[in-house]
Design an enzyme around this catalytic site. Structure first.
Site, PDB file in Angstrom:
ATOM      1  CG  ASP A 276      36.214  45.831  12.820  1.00 28.88           C
ATOM      2  OD1 ASP A 276      36.366  46.937  13.254  1.00 28.88           O
ATOM      3  OD2 ASP A 276      36.852  45.087  12.291  1.00 28.88           O
TER       4      ASP A 276
HETATM    5  C1  BGC Z   1      39.524  47.399  12.812  1.00 24.08           C
HETATM    6  C2  BGC Z   1      39.328  46.652  14.068  1.00 24.08           C
HETATM    7  C3  BGC Z   1      39.488  47.494  15.149  1.00 24.08           C
HETATM    8  C4  BGC Z   1      38.554  48.504  15.070  1.00 24.08           C
HETATM    9  C5  BGC Z   1      38.470  49.840  16.068  1.00 24.08           C
HETATM   10  C6  BGC Z   1      38.723  48.535  12.391  1.00 24.08           C
HETATM   11  O1  BGC Z   1      38.749  49.217  11.463  1.00 24.08           O
HETATM   12  O2  BGC Z   1      38.967  46.684  11.690  1.00 24.08           O
HETATM   13  O3  BGC Z   1      40.386  45.568  14.269  1.00 24.08           O
HETATM   14  O4  BGC Z   1      39.502  46.808  16.406  1.00 24.08           O
HETATM   15  O5  BGC Z   1      38.673  49.193  13.910  1.00 24.08           O
HETATM   16  O6  BGC Z   1      39.530  50.541  15.952  1.00 24.08           O
END
Ligand code: BGC
Length: 742
Positions: A276
């Protein structure tokens, strides 16, 4: 000596390229791997967000230091960058452009929780297909969806993105979304790679606060939190994303047990595992590694293929490999996964996106599908005196509330690319639907959901007094649900409760529509309203959907994908709980206890003195304008043998006046087992259409596998003994039949 050393090196190299990939794809991956330098391999493992210096970005691509981008959403721009990757890098490996396309790109469908409320997975598949068609036209080839975390905590803002509390319902919806995003063929121009996230246990976040710790025993992890991911893997999802949380102390980006033992070895998954955003680097903050180099090593060793925005791999992997702390074999296995995804997406053959004009956005067909999802995702919680549906006999209608005409808020969280001006609000849609037949007086009362300024309430009350019926649209603005938008108080925010009380005091029939990102504790407002529709954030077409429901052009068929608590203190509250040794009975609520009562006088069972033992609404609940009766359940046999199935059936009759849809829900309970089992577990469901007066027989097959669970030795099996089975309209009602697993 020299020769034998060379021989050994080539043997080791070959071993590290173990050709698990067969056919021409395997050959191509092997051939690329032999040509790639270590830096180029590390570049493939690096995912970057767009930044503000084009020349620098182009140079990063040219040097082979990046394998994918997120958040570049322009076909022309992505083509320009892709051209550099394809034509100006040594090996011409194409980039992937990724984006969070969660419940729509331009045409926004209901938030995933609202989609799950349809209990109609086809609608979720449609939503993902529309999203893929629209996003792919802008150059996106990878979305970070579906989010298939199980959550039983509506304080957590990300409940909006989830399919709710149930493992089975989430598994079915997750798989449907994967199918919609990826289509039949991942290399088709309108297919985009899906991503099962967040692996794993993120929804168990302690105290409902985002990114928080989770403690999940292995049996619960496997019974509750992992099956939706396994289902996504079986549906062919192209990628997985690590979660931010730690489980039992180990952050997912370092979790060898999850990412290697379970995902790769047990499930045989060969897609890409992406971190993530910054989750590798954040392991320093978790306190499990000393510095970014240490974090890079832990990430790689835990099989995290792509580093999203931690810069850990680009900064440290080369020296880790050179010092022998990370083996080249580990790196090669990772790069294989990434190249395989690029090949599956057909990017080597077709790296560019067709620049279209006009773009295929907001087509009639897409809008219609979004509307249907919003219709079926709204849940009728209450309808005293059959107030709904309204007819045009209503001559004057007051339309009140901060969500009645808010184009942006009805879209909900995660709609980076949506254009609110395309949203049709309830006010506009009702005006359009009733034309001149009903006169409408609109008065918001409060300007936004958190508004505490009660000055506007007086005008809203005047409007209500002059009307035959009052419609009040309340809930949450989009900005207070979603990631990092947790709430410790999940009542209606601002002065909405006061607004509703003031409207109730007019004595006019009151319909409350809740447009929110989570189940809210609406007990007080429920009592004040005559009819309640829970609509979540319904997307672009929320208005027309609600207008159709309110005026009976459509009949509600949504069912709760999550329990609605009475009070926040009941959380976590969910239908599939265990029984306890002292189930609640003879409940004495706090005000009924006589002053001076002795300690033993009110018994010792499991409940709250101020909230009892039940939620406000239970999982699976939802009314219709019609009504249904269920016959007793019949079984093809009252014994289930290994390898056999039994058929569970019942007759469902539409006993009301409307043609309508009903969701028949199949639940089981394992009465005596080596571990205490939930009081009910959803095993299947079917949405059926019944004309007024019509009866249909609904049958489900049950087999051994559906009854299995992980025992204390972590072996998944079905234990012999007695089971109850229900086919019912929700998770509480119905009369069970019994069978024995022999
Ligand atoms: C979130 C993810 C997301 C990623 C990219 C993160 O803060 O937890 O779900 O896909 O950002 O934007």
């Amino acid at each position: 000596m020299k020769n034998s050393l060379l021989l050994l090196i080539s043997f080791l190299l070959l071993a590290s390229f173990k050709p698990q990939d067969k056919g021409s794809m395997g050959a191509k991956i092997n051939s690329l791997l032999t040509k790639m330098t270590l830096q180029e391999k590390i570049g493939q493992m690096n995912q970057l967000n767009e930044w503000n210096n084009s020349a620098e970005m182009e140079q990063t691509i040219r040097s082979g230091s990046v394998g994918s981008f997120l958040n570049i959403v322009d076909a022309k721009k992505s083509n320009e960058l892709q051209r550099i990757a394809v034509e100006e890098t040594r090996l011409g490996i194409p980039l992937i452009f990724a984006r969070d396309v969660i419940h729509g790109f331009k045409t926004i469908f209901p938030i995933p929780l609202g989609q799950a409320a349809t209990w109609n997975p086809q609608l979720a598949e449609n939503g993902a297909r529309v999203a893929a068609m629209e996003a792919s036209a802008a150059g996106i080839k990878w979305t970070f969806a579906p989010m298939i975390d199980i959550t039983r905590d509506p304080r957590w803002g990300r409940i909006a993105e989830s399919c709710g509390e149930d493992t089975y319902l989430t598994s079915v919806f997750g798989a449907a979304m994967v199918k919609g995003f990826q289509g039949d063929n991942l290399s088709a121009p309108t297919s985009i790679a899906a991503c099962a996230k967040h692996f794993a246990g993120y929804g168990a976040t302690e105290s409902g606060k985002d990114y928080n710790t989770t403690w999940i025993p292995e049996v619960q992890l496997r019974d509750v939190y992992l099956p939706s991911f396994k289902a996504a893997s079986e549906a062919g999802v192209a990628s997985f994303m690590c979660s931010f949380n730690d489980i039992n102390g180990i952050p997912s980006s370092a979790n060898v047990h999850l990412n290697k033992d379970i995902l790769r070895k047990e499930w045989g998954y060969n897609g890409v595992l992406v971190s993530d955003w910054g989750s590798i680097q954040q392991m320093i903050s978790h306190g499990v590694c000393t510095d970014l180099k240490n974090a890079a090593k832990m990430g790689v060793e835990a099989g995290v293929d792509v580093d999203m925005m931690s810069f850990a791999y680009t900064n440290h992997l080369e020296s880790l490999v050179k010092s022998g702390e990370v083996s080249i074999k580990t790196v090669n296995a990772i790069v294989r996964n990434i190249l395989r995804l690029k090949m599956r997406l057909g990017l080597f053959e077709n790296p560019y996106v067709k620049e279209q004009n006009p773009m295929p956005y907001y087509t009639q067909e897409s809008l219609q599908k979004a509307k249907q999802a919003a219709i079926e995702g709204a849940i009728l919680l209450k309808n005293d005196n059959n107030l709904l549906p309204l007819t045009t006999a209503t001559k004057k209608l007051a339309i009140i509330g901060p969500l009645s005409d808010s184009q942006a808020d009805q879209l909900g969280t995660w709609c980076f690319d949506a254009e609110p001006e395309h949203s049709v609000t309830p006010l506009k849609a009702i005006q359009q639907l009733v034309g001149n037949e009903v006169s409408i007086i609109a008065e918001k009362g409060l300007t936004y959901s958190r508004d505490k300024n009660q000055q506007g309430i007086e005008k809203a009350v005047d409007a209500a007094k002059s009307a035959d019926v009052v419609l009040v649209f309340v809930g949450e603005e989009a900005i207070i649900s979603g990631e990092a938008r947790c709430r410790a108080d999940i009542n209606l925010p601002g002065a909405q409760s006061e607004l509703i009380a003031a409207l109730k005091a007019t004595g006019k029939p009151l319909v409350m529509v809740v447009m929110a990102g989570r189940p809210l504790t609406i007990g007080t407002e429920l009592n004040n309203a005559d009819a309640v529709l829970y609509a979540f954030h319904g997307g672009t077409m929320a208005g027309p959907a609600l207008a159709d429901l309110i005026f009976g052009k459509a009949v509600p068929s949504g069912k709760l994908p999550v329990t609605i608590p009475r009070m926040v203190g009941q959380i976590p509250i969910y239908y599939a709980h265990k029984m306890t040794g002292r189930p609640a009975q003879n409940i004495d609520l706090i005000d009924s206890i006589p002053v001076g009562a002795t300690q033993t006088s009110i018994g010792f069972t499991s409940y709250y003195l101020d909230a009892g033992d039940s939620p406000l609404f239970h999982f699976g609940y939802g009314l219709s304008y019609s009504s249904f009766s269920y016959s007793d359940v019949s079984l093809s046999s009252n014994k289930l043998q290994d390898g056999k199935t039994i058929t569970v059936s019942c007759n469902i009759t539409n006993t009301g006046k409307y043609d309508a849809e009903e969701v028949a829900q199949l639940y089981i309970r394992d009465l005596v087992a080596s571990l205490a089992r939930p009081v009910r577990e959803l095993k299947d469901f079917r949405k059926i259409h019944l004309k007024a007066g019509e009866t249909k027989t609904v049958s489900f097959m049950l087999n051994n596998e559906q009854l299995a669970f992980y025992n204390a030795n972590l072996v998944k099996r079905t234990e012999p003994g007695d089971f109850q089975v229900w086919i019912s309209t929700d998770s509480q009602s119905g009369k069970p039949a019994t069978f024995r697993k022999i």
